[in-house]
Design an enzyme around this catalytic site. Structure first.
Site, PDB file in Angstrom:
ATOM      1  N   ILE A 126       0.896  -1.164   0.000  1.00 19.78           N
ATOM      2  CA  ILE A 126       0.000   0.000   0.000  1.00 19.78           C
ATOM      3  C   ILE A 126       0.931   1.209   0.000  1.00 19.78           C
ATOM      4  O   ILE A 126       1.910   1.251   0.740  1.00 19.78           O
ATOM      5  CB  ILE A 126      -0.950  -0.029   1.231  1.00 19.78           C
ATOM      6  N   SER A 127       0.651   2.177  -0.875  1.00 19.87           N
ATOM      7  CA  SER A 127       1.553   3.316  -1.028  1.00 19.87           C
ATOM      8  C   SER A 127       1.520   4.225   0.204  1.00 19.87           C
ATOM      9  O   SER A 127       0.571   4.203   0.980  1.00 19.87           O
ATOM     10  CB  SER A 127       1.159   4.132  -2.261  1.00 19.87           C
ATOM     11  N   LYS A 128       2.576   5.033   0.344  1.00 24.48           N
ATOM     12  CA  LYS A 128       2.639   6.020   1.429  1.00 24.48           C
ATOM     13  C   LYS A 128       1.498   7.028   1.281  1.00 24.48           C
ATOM     14  O   LYS A 128       1.240   7.488   0.166  1.00 24.48           O
ATOM     15  CB  LYS A 128       3.929   6.846   1.297  1.00 24.48           C
TER      16      LYS A 128
END
Ligand code: SAH
Length: 280
Positions: A126-128
């Site tokens: 999951i991206s930042k």
């Protein structure tokens, strides 16, 4: 509906096995996600073969009340992101509303509101939040009205889809890994987002049935921008994607489709999982 009340699990029409992964607990009091944002509204039935995230009944939440309020922790994250330069009110509102801790495994819940990418299984992340927020701002930038139809490549755990659902009219989200497509569907089900359509498929081909898109957003980085994405971008539309500039070096790239043609802008360095072809 009281999201704390433990109700019997409804019958799942889409699968024979009930989900085995426990819903992540957050070490604070949980509150419901609430309805989609003001511009998100129900849409007509999706084309066949598409899972609308809200088509299935909401799973009962596991009550984990321990005193504090997770919205305060989320708001603190948003305040930090705003201090770093994120400024679009609707994006900040969406980040404050969507419970990121519900999209990560229980062992990672304590890190859910740190500005860090986290593993979501099958080698993906999951991206930042800061990068997700940046990409969403780029999608909304300079528009008089929010984008209508948006194509998301790389559903992953569904977190960004939930944010998009609050910001645009209709979200078509493609994931190539069945395990994550299923996980996103489970994660999004309780949110009852009528405007999110989850599709298991190779995002490199885009999704012609939903085209033309006012915006296309990729959460996976390729060597180049697939022609299908450009073909499926509406006139006046914008594509935001990480693209490799050299081996091991990716940048965020924006492509605007104008009457004069495609205008490409290369922005800051980023680090995303690779865009791969085929379904697995
Ligand atoms: N936005 C996601 C981020 C997921 S990471 C989230 O909020 O969780 C990127 C995802 O892109 C991975 O799940 C990966 O499987 C997916 N992906 C990579 N190549 C793809 C392709 N060709 N089509 C669809 N999904 C792809």
């Amino acid at each position: 509906m009281n999201p704390h009340s433990a109700q019997p699990k409804p019958h799942r029409p889409d699968s024979v096995a009930a989900p085995t992964r426990p819903r992540p607990a957050f070490p604070v009091r949980l509150e419901g996600i609430g309805a989609p944002g003001p511009i998100a509204r129900p849409v007509p039935a999706a084309p066949s073969g598409v899972t609308t995230a809200a088509r299935y009944p909401a799973a009962a939440s596991v009550p984990t009340g321990l005193g504090l309020d997770s919205s305060a922790v989320r708001q603190a994250m948003v305040t930090r992101l705003a201090a770093q330069g994120l400024s679009h009110p609707a994006v900040l509102q969406a980040l404050a509303a969507v419970e990121r801790h519900r999209f990560v495994d229980s062992a990672l819940v304590n890190q859910a509101y740190e500005d860090t990418s986290l593993p979501i299984g099958l080698g993906q992340t999951i991206s930042k939040p800061s990068v997700v927020g940046r990409m969403l701002e780029l999608l909304l930038e300079g528009r008089a009205s929010p984008p209508g139809r948006v194509l998301e490549i790389g559903t992953g755990c569904g977190y960004q889809s939930a944010l998009l659902a609050r910001l645009v009219r209709e979200v078509y989200s493609l994931e190539r890994l069945r395990g994550l497509h299923d996980k996103a569907r489970d994660n999004l089900r309780p949110l009852r987002l009528h405007n999110v359509h989850l599709i298991l498929g190779d995002g490199m081909l885009g999704y012609p049935r939903g085209a033309a898109y006012d915006a296309i957003l990729s959460a996976a980085s390729g060597e180049f921008i697939p022609q299908a994405w450009l073909d499926q971008l509406a006139l006046g539309g914008r594509l935001v994607a990480p693209v490799a500039q050299a081996p091991g070096r990716q940048s965020l790239v924006v492509v605007d489709r104008t009457a004069q043609g495609f205008v490409r802008t290369v922005l800051e360095a980023v680090h995303f999982v690779p865009l791969k072809s085929g379904v697995a």
